[in-house]
Design a protein around this motif. Structure first.
Motif, PDB file in Angstrom:
ATOM      1  N   TYR A 125       0.819  -1.212   0.000  1.00  0.00           N
ATOM      2  CA  TYR A 125       0.000   0.000   0.000  1.00  0.00           C
ATOM      3  C   TYR A 125       0.853   1.262   0.000  1.00  0.00           C
ATOM      4  CZ  TYR A 125      -3.691   3.243   1.454  1.00  0.00           C
ATOM      5  OH  TYR A 125      -4.570   4.291   1.526  1.00  0.00           O
ATOM      6  N   ALA A 126       1.859   1.293   0.878  1.00  0.00           N
ATOM      7  CA  ALA A 126       2.713   2.479   0.963  1.00  0.00           C
ATOM      8  C   ALA A 126       3.509   2.681  -0.324  1.00  0.00           C
ATOM      9  CB  ALA A 126       3.659   2.357   2.161  1.00  0.00           C
ATOM     10  N   GLY A 127       4.070   1.588  -0.867  1.00  0.00           N
ATOM     11  CA  GLY A 127       4.870   1.682  -2.080  1.00  0.00           C
ATOM     12  C   GLY A 127       4.070   2.125  -3.290  1.00  0.00           C
ATOM     13  N   GLU A 128       2.817   1.642  -3.386  1.00  0.00           N
ATOM     14  CA  GLU A 128       1.987   1.970  -4.552  1.00  0.00           C
ATOM     15  C   GLU A 128       1.375   3.358  -4.462  1.00  0.00           C
ATOM     16  OE1 GLU A 128      -0.841  -1.179  -5.055  1.00  0.00           O
ATOM     17  OE2 GLU A 128       0.714  -2.709  -5.277  1.00  0.00           O
ATOM     18  N   CYS A 129       1.204   3.892  -3.254  1.00  0.00           N
ATOM     19  CA  CYS A 129       0.632   5.229  -3.095  1.00  0.00           C
ATOM     20  C   CYS A 129       1.689   6.327  -3.178  1.00  0.00           C
ATOM     21  CB  CYS A 129      -0.088   5.333  -1.743  1.00  0.00           C
ATOM     22  SG  CYS A 129      -1.662   4.470  -1.690  1.00  0.00           S
ATOM     23  N   ALA A 130       2.946   5.953  -2.946  1.00  0.00           N
ATOM     24  CA  ALA A 130       4.014   6.960  -2.872  1.00  0.00           C
ATOM     25  C   ALA A 130       4.314   7.576  -4.239  1.00  0.00           C
ATOM     26  CB  ALA A 130       5.274   6.320  -2.321  1.00  0.00           C
ATOM     27  N   PRO A 131       4.616   8.880  -4.282  1.00  0.00           N
ATOM     28  CA  PRO A 131       5.116   9.483  -5.525  1.00  0.00           C
ATOM     29  C   PRO A 131       6.419   8.798  -5.934  1.00  0.00           C
ATOM     30  CG  PRO A 131       4.589  11.161  -3.882  1.00  0.00           C
ATOM     31  CD  PRO A 131       4.524   9.851  -3.184  1.00  0.00           C
ATOM     32  N   ARG A 132       6.688   8.757  -7.229  1.00  0.00           N
ATOM     33  CA  ARG A 132       7.837   7.993  -7.728  1.00  0.00           C
ATOM     34  C   ARG A 132       9.148   8.431  -7.079  1.00  0.00           C
ATOM     35  NH1 ARG A 132       8.165   7.590 -14.073  1.00  0.00           N
ATOM     36  NH2 ARG A 132       8.406   9.837 -13.806  1.00  0.00           N
ATOM     37  N   LYS A 133       9.332   9.734  -6.879  1.00  0.00           N
ATOM     38  CA  LYS A 133      10.583  10.237  -6.310  1.00  0.00           C
ATOM     39  C   LYS A 133      10.756   9.836  -4.840  1.00  0.00           C
ATOM     40  CE  LYS A 133      11.061  14.244  -9.356  1.00  0.00           C
ATOM     41  NZ  LYS A 133      11.123  15.735  -9.422  1.00  0.00           N
ATOM     42  N   LEU A 134       9.643   9.580  -4.172  1.00  0.00           N
ATOM     43  CA  LEU A 134       9.694   9.269  -2.736  1.00  0.00           C
ATOM     44  C   LEU A 134       9.419   7.799  -2.437  1.00  0.00           C
ATOM     45  CD1 LEU A 134       7.726  12.352  -1.338  1.00  0.00           C
ATOM     46  CD2 LEU A 134      10.193  12.034  -1.368  1.00  0.00           C
ATOM     47  N   ARG A 135       9.320   6.973  -3.485  1.00  0.00           N
ATOM     48  CA  ARG A 135       8.890   5.583  -3.281  1.00  0.00           C
ATOM     49  C   ARG A 135       9.816   4.806  -2.343  1.00  0.00           C
ATOM     50  NH1 ARG A 135       7.047   3.649  -8.634  1.00  0.00           N
ATOM     51  NH2 ARG A 135       5.362   5.077  -8.102  1.00  0.00           N
TER      52      ARG A 135
END
Length: 207
Positions: A125-135
């Protein structure tokens, strides 16, 4: 992370402090129930069940994490992890009042299921919701939450807080507040964009 990897870290560390109290409770309960004192081997066996059944619950939770996250979505699956967490807190918190050491074993099993689910779904969930730069930064919060959970478990187990004979059932039920916090806050969070696009075919919702 409060209802995700934190729960795993908390339950791993929280069991150390009340060990002797739980063994004494098991001994007293056995004596009242059967009229004879259990052998040290039996007490050790019961304690081994209390500690190790968490891992069995974690395995069961991990096996279902993938299915639940696809079937219901990451957010709803994370909300679902709070059901076994609250059930485990209820069982362990009331075990002394009910005079049942079996409730501690069952509670540890359910807390393991919750931890196995939460640890896996949290990362997705956290990885898929995160903006690409902050993943990468967001994904590593699972490790941070685990470490904070372990620290919280050790801190709560201090004799100055809940690590005393009178309060060990409260200590064992300490996973209830994080579960309640997540139940109250997570519904306001968005669903995973990846889940909406790939699993639900909802391009507008994903955008």
């Amino acid at each position: 992370g409060v209802g995700g990897a934190f729960q795993y870290g908390l339950q791993v560390s929280i069991i150390n402090s009340p060990a002797e109290y739980i063994k004494s409770f098991t001994r007293e309960t056995w004596l009242k129930r059967y009229g004879s004192s259990p052998s040290e081997e039996m007490i050790t066996l019961m304690w081994s069940f209390v500690v190790s059944i968490y891992s069995i619950g974690g395995l069961l939770g991990s096996l279902f994490a993938g299915y639940l996250s696809v079937r219901f979505g990451r957010k709803k699956a994370m909300l679902f992890t709070n059901i076994p967490a609250l059930l485990s807190a209820t069982l362990m918190g009331l075990s002394r009042l009910c005079g049942s050491f079996e409730m501690i074993i069952a509670g540890r099993l359910f807390s393991g299921v919750s931890g196995g689910l939460a640890l896996n779904i949290h990362l997705m969930y956290a990885g898929e919701c995160a903006p690409r730069k902050l993943r990468g930064l967001i994904a590593i919060t699972a490790s941070t939450a685990t470490a904070v959970g372990k620290f919280a478990g050790f801190a709560l187990g201090l004799r100055e807080l809940l690590g005393v004979d009178a309060l060990w059932p409260v200590l064992m039920a300490a996973n209830a507040p994080p579960a309640l916090i997540q139940l109250l806050t997570l519904p306001f969070f968005p669903d995973s964009p990846r889940y909406l696009l790939i699993d639900k075919k909802d391009k507008e919702g994903c955008i």
